[in-house]
Design a protein around this motif. Structure first.
Motif, PDB file in Angstrom:
ATOM      1  N   GLU A 215       0.868  -1.134  -0.012  1.00 16.42           N
ATOM      2  CA  GLU A 215       0.093   0.214  -0.069  1.00 16.42           C
ATOM      3  C   GLU A 215       0.859   1.201   0.007  1.00 16.42           C
ATOM      4  OE1 GLU A 215      -3.521   2.061   2.484  1.00 16.42           O
ATOM      5  OE2 GLU A 215      -3.045  -0.067   2.790  1.00 16.42           O
ATOM      6  N   THR A 216       1.908   1.474   0.800  1.00 19.20           N
ATOM      7  CA  THR A 216       2.704   2.529   0.857  1.00 19.20           C
ATOM      8  C   THR A 216       3.534   2.709  -0.357  1.00 19.20           C
ATOM      9  OG1 THR A 216       3.042   2.177   3.360  1.00 19.20           O
ATOM     10  CG2 THR A 216       4.745   3.590   2.184  1.00 19.20           C
ATOM     11  N   THR A 217       3.955   1.777  -1.084  1.00 13.21           N
ATOM     12  CA  THR A 217       4.731   1.754  -2.205  1.00 13.21           C
ATOM     13  C   THR A 217       3.768   2.292  -3.510  1.00 13.21           C
ATOM     14  OG1 THR A 217       6.291  -0.005  -1.528  1.00 13.21           O
ATOM     15  CG2 THR A 217       6.452   0.863  -3.664  1.00 13.21           C
ATOM     16  N   PHE A 218       2.813   1.512  -3.419  1.00 10.04           N
ATOM     17  CA  PHE A 218       1.659   1.986  -4.620  1.00 10.04           C
ATOM     18  C   PHE A 218       1.252   3.413  -4.558  1.00 10.04           C
ATOM     19  CE2 PHE A 218       2.218  -2.413  -5.654  1.00 10.04           C
ATOM     20  CZ  PHE A 218       1.287  -2.526  -6.969  1.00 10.04           C
ATOM     21  N   ARG A 219       1.048   3.763  -3.358  1.00  8.68           N
ATOM     22  CA  ARG A 219       0.665   5.338  -3.001  1.00  8.68           C
ATOM     23  C   ARG A 219       1.876   6.100  -3.339  1.00  8.68           C
ATOM     24  NH1 ARG A 219      -4.205   5.880  -0.690  1.00  8.68           N
ATOM     25  NH2 ARG A 219      -5.123   4.355   0.421  1.00  8.68           N
ATOM     26  N   GLU A 220       3.067   5.901  -2.913  1.00 14.30           N
ATOM     27  CA  GLU A 220       4.185   6.546  -3.339  1.00 14.30           C
ATOM     28  C   GLU A 220       4.467   6.711  -4.800  1.00 14.30           C
ATOM     29  OE1 GLU A 220       7.455   5.326  -1.008  1.00 14.30           O
ATOM     30  OE2 GLU A 220       6.662   6.385   1.002  1.00 14.30           O
ATOM     31  N   HIS A 221       4.331   5.761  -5.241  1.00 11.05           N
ATOM     32  CA  HIS A 221       4.489   5.650  -6.915  1.00 11.05           C
ATOM     33  C   HIS A 221       3.746   6.464  -7.651  1.00 11.05           C
ATOM     34  CE1 HIS A 221       5.497   3.383 -10.712  1.00 11.05           C
ATOM     35  NE2 HIS A 221       4.139   3.641 -10.884  1.00 11.05           N
ATOM     36  N   THR A 222       2.382   6.491  -7.423  1.00  9.19           N
ATOM     37  CA  THR A 222       1.489   7.110  -8.181  1.00  9.19           C
ATOM     38  C   THR A 222       1.465   8.783  -7.617  1.00  9.19           C
ATOM     39  OG1 THR A 222       0.139   5.366  -8.559  1.00  9.19           O
ATOM     40  CG2 THR A 222      -0.838   7.264  -9.095  1.00  9.19           C
ATOM     41  N   ILE A 223       0.920   9.010  -6.358  1.00  7.44           N
ATOM     42  CA  ILE A 223       0.821  10.152  -5.953  1.00  7.44           C
ATOM     43  C   ILE A 223       1.752  11.053  -6.174  1.00  7.44           C
ATOM     44  CG2 ILE A 223       0.010  11.633  -3.898  1.00  7.44           C
ATOM     45  CD1 ILE A 223      -2.328  10.015  -5.123  1.00  7.44           C
ATOM     46  N   ALA A 224       2.970  10.509  -5.531  1.00  9.20           N
ATOM     47  CA  ALA A 224       4.428  11.357  -5.609  1.00  9.20           C
ATOM     48  C   ALA A 224       4.672  11.921  -7.066  1.00  9.20           C
ATOM     49  CB  ALA A 224       5.455  10.512  -4.807  1.00  9.20           C
ATOM     50  N   SER A 225       4.588  10.751  -7.935  1.00  9.36           N
ATOM     51  CA  SER A 225       4.829  10.870  -9.235  1.00  9.36           C
ATOM     52  C   SER A 225       3.941  12.106  -9.822  1.00  9.36           C
ATOM     53  CB  SER A 225       4.671   9.741 -10.240  1.00  9.36           C
ATOM     54  OG  SER A 225       5.700   8.817  -9.987  1.00  9.36           O
ATOM     55  N   VAL A 226       2.646  12.204  -9.569  1.00 11.42           N
ATOM     56  CA  VAL A 226       1.869  13.241 -10.074  1.00 11.42           C
ATOM     57  C   VAL A 226       2.158  14.725  -9.582  1.00 11.42           C
ATOM     58  CG1 VAL A 226      -0.366  14.039 -10.098  1.00 11.42           C
ATOM     59  CG2 VAL A 226      -0.030  11.729 -10.828  1.00 11.42           C
ATOM     60  N   ASP A 227       2.422  14.465  -8.328  1.00 15.22           N
ATOM     61  CA  ASP A 227       2.938  15.676  -7.632  1.00 15.22           C
ATOM     62  C   ASP A 227       3.993  16.225  -8.250  1.00 15.22           C
ATOM     63  OD1 ASP A 227       0.500  15.737  -5.997  1.00 15.22           O
ATOM     64  OD2 ASP A 227       1.814  15.035  -3.972  1.00 15.22           O
ATOM     65  N   GLU A 228       5.285  15.557  -8.325  1.00 12.85           N
ATOM     66  CA  GLU A 228       6.321  15.791  -9.188  1.00 12.85           C
ATOM     67  C   GLU A 228       6.051  16.526 -10.637  1.00 12.85           C
ATOM     68  OE1 GLU A 228       9.151  12.563  -9.192  1.00 12.85           O
ATOM     69  OE2 GLU A 228       8.920  12.876  -6.780  1.00 12.85           O
ATOM     70  N   ASP A 234       3.980  23.005 -13.795  1.00 14.01           N
ATOM     71  CA  ASP A 234       3.418  24.126 -13.567  1.00 14.01           C
ATOM     72  C   ASP A 234       3.711  24.448 -12.156  1.00 14.01           C
ATOM     73  OD1 ASP A 234       1.966  26.357 -13.061  1.00 14.01           O
ATOM     74  OD2 ASP A 234       0.052  25.317 -13.185  1.00 14.01           O
ATOM     75  N   PRO A 235       4.965  25.160 -11.777  1.00  7.22           N
ATOM     76  CA  PRO A 235       5.468  25.393 -10.585  1.00  7.22           C
ATOM     77  C   PRO A 235       4.397  26.247  -9.729  1.00  7.22           C
ATOM     78  CG  PRO A 235       7.112  25.742 -12.057  1.00  7.22           C
ATOM     79  CD  PRO A 235       5.733  25.394 -12.846  1.00  7.22           C
ATOM     80  N   THR A 236       3.715  27.275 -10.376  1.00  7.86           N
ATOM     81  CA  THR A 236       2.745  28.108  -9.826  1.00  7.86           C
ATOM     82  C   THR A 236       1.776  27.114  -9.189  1.00  7.86           C
ATOM     83  OG1 THR A 236       3.000  29.792 -11.389  1.00  7.86           O
ATOM     84  CG2 THR A 236       1.068  29.977 -10.022  1.00  7.86           C
ATOM     85  N   ASP A 237       1.265  26.047  -9.645  1.00  8.95           N
ATOM     86  CA  ASP A 237       0.210  25.464  -9.108  1.00  8.95           C
ATOM     87  C   ASP A 237       0.677  24.739  -7.900  1.00  8.95           C
ATOM     88  OD1 ASP A 237      -2.518  23.374  -9.682  1.00  8.95           O
ATOM     89  OD2 ASP A 237      -0.896  22.450  -8.816  1.00  8.95           O
ATOM     90  N   GLN A 238       2.014  24.037  -7.955  1.00 18.58           N
ATOM     91  CA  GLN A 238       2.347  23.656  -6.744  1.00 18.58           C
ATOM     92  C   GLN A 238       2.705  24.547  -5.481  1.00 18.58           C
ATOM     93  OE1 GLN A 238       2.825  20.392  -6.427  1.00 18.58           O
ATOM     94  NE2 GLN A 238       3.753  20.316  -4.537  1.00 18.58           N
ATOM     95  N   HIS A 239       3.170  25.748  -5.889  1.00 21.23           N
ATOM     96  CA  HIS A 239       3.282  26.859  -5.023  1.00 21.23           C
ATOM     97  C   HIS A 239       1.812  26.985  -4.117  1.00 21.23           C
ATOM     98  CE1 HIS A 239       4.487  30.432  -2.633  1.00 21.23           C
ATOM     99  NE2 HIS A 239       3.748  30.888  -3.476  1.00 21.23           N
ATOM    100  N   GLU A 240       0.923  27.263  -4.880  1.00 25.51           N
ATOM    101  CA  GLU A 240      -0.298  27.437  -4.354  1.00 25.51           C
ATOM    102  C   GLU A 240      -0.954  26.372  -3.405  1.00 25.51           C
ATOM    103  OE1 GLU A 240      -2.744  28.318  -7.853  1.00 25.51           O
ATOM    104  OE2 GLU A 240      -2.128  30.450  -8.226  1.00 25.51           O
TER     105      GLU A 240
END
Length: 247
Positions: A215-228, A234-240
């Motif tokens: 569960e931890t690995t799959f969440r990190e794989h997908t969520i973290a990749s999308v956030d990156e 769009d750095p502005t979106d991440q800042h907001e």
């Protein structure tokens, strides 16, 4: 009159974009589908680009009827969208849609992964291991389409191994959205080593048989990749997002 600098830069960028190749006379419809999909993956056709039967027929050297059939199928798959008064365009995913896709994928990936873990015979895990071997053989291929297809095939194998009819029916929709997301990722970073490492982590987690690790690995794989991806695109979106979510 001198051409504006921004137009000159745009012309230079367009000149560097990969071109679509004419297709062979055999299985024209399938060849057109393959070329348009390839164009999306390698960036010849970018998210939001307008698609017309006339221009595609000329580029691919096929009839407009063949292009029309192919675009109809791609619209059903979700790779192409029809917009009122604007015609057909390559599908795009904004930051909100990317995050929705990530959350949906995590839920469905974990459903499939738990089914693999629950199989005491090892048959399902064995099927995923075979897919992993195929992924490794394509992970560093020079052709981005080969890498892309290997990526999708590995995730598809996890879903298939679950023997879940609903997951099988949902896969084409997720695959289309993943193709758009991966094309965006390819446009901002080219890192086969990273992709290989992240997917090896998934395989290792499944092989461990530990649900918490999976569960931890799959969440990190997908969520973290999308956030990156969103931060790179769009750095502005991440800042907001950071402002709205204090540490």
């Amino acid at each position: 009159m001198a051409q504006p600098v921004n137009e000159e830069l745009r012309d230079e960028e367009d000149a560097l974009r990969p071109a679509l190749a004419p297709v062979a006379s055999i299985s024209r419809r399938e060849a057109v589908l393959a070329q348009i999909r390839r164009g999306i993956v390698v960036g010849a056709l970018r998210p939001g680009d307008k698609l017309t039967e006339l221009s595609l027929a000329a580029d691919l050297q096929v009839s407009r009827a063949t292009v029309r059939e192919a675009l109809g199928q791609l619209a059903q798959e979700g790779l192409v969208v029809a917009e009122p008064y604007r015609g057909l365009r390559v599908a795009d995913l904004d930051a909100a849609a990317l995050r929705d896709l990530a959350r949906t994928r995590v839920a469905l990936d974990l459903l499939a992964a738990r089914a693999v873990l629950d199989d005491t015979t090892g048959r399902r895990l064995g099927a995923v291991r075979l897919a992993w071997a195929a992924f490794e053989s394509s992970a560093f291929d020079d052709d981005p389409v080969v890498r892309h297809e290997g990526h999708l095939a590995f995730h598809r194998a996890i879903w298939s191994a679950a023997d879940n009819v609903v997951l099988d029916q949902l896969w084409p929709v997720i695959q289309a959205h993943m193709t758009i997301a991966l094309a965006q990722d390819q446009a901002v970073r080219h890192d086969p080593e990273r992709s290989h490492r992240l997917h090896r982590d998934l395989m290792d987690a499944l092989g461990s048989g530990l649900e918490v690790r999976v569960e931890t690995t799959f969440r990190e794989h997908t969520i973290a990749s999308v956030d990156e991806l969103i931060a790179l695109r769009d750095p502005t979106d991440q800042h907001e997002k950071n402002v709205r979510t204090p540490a």
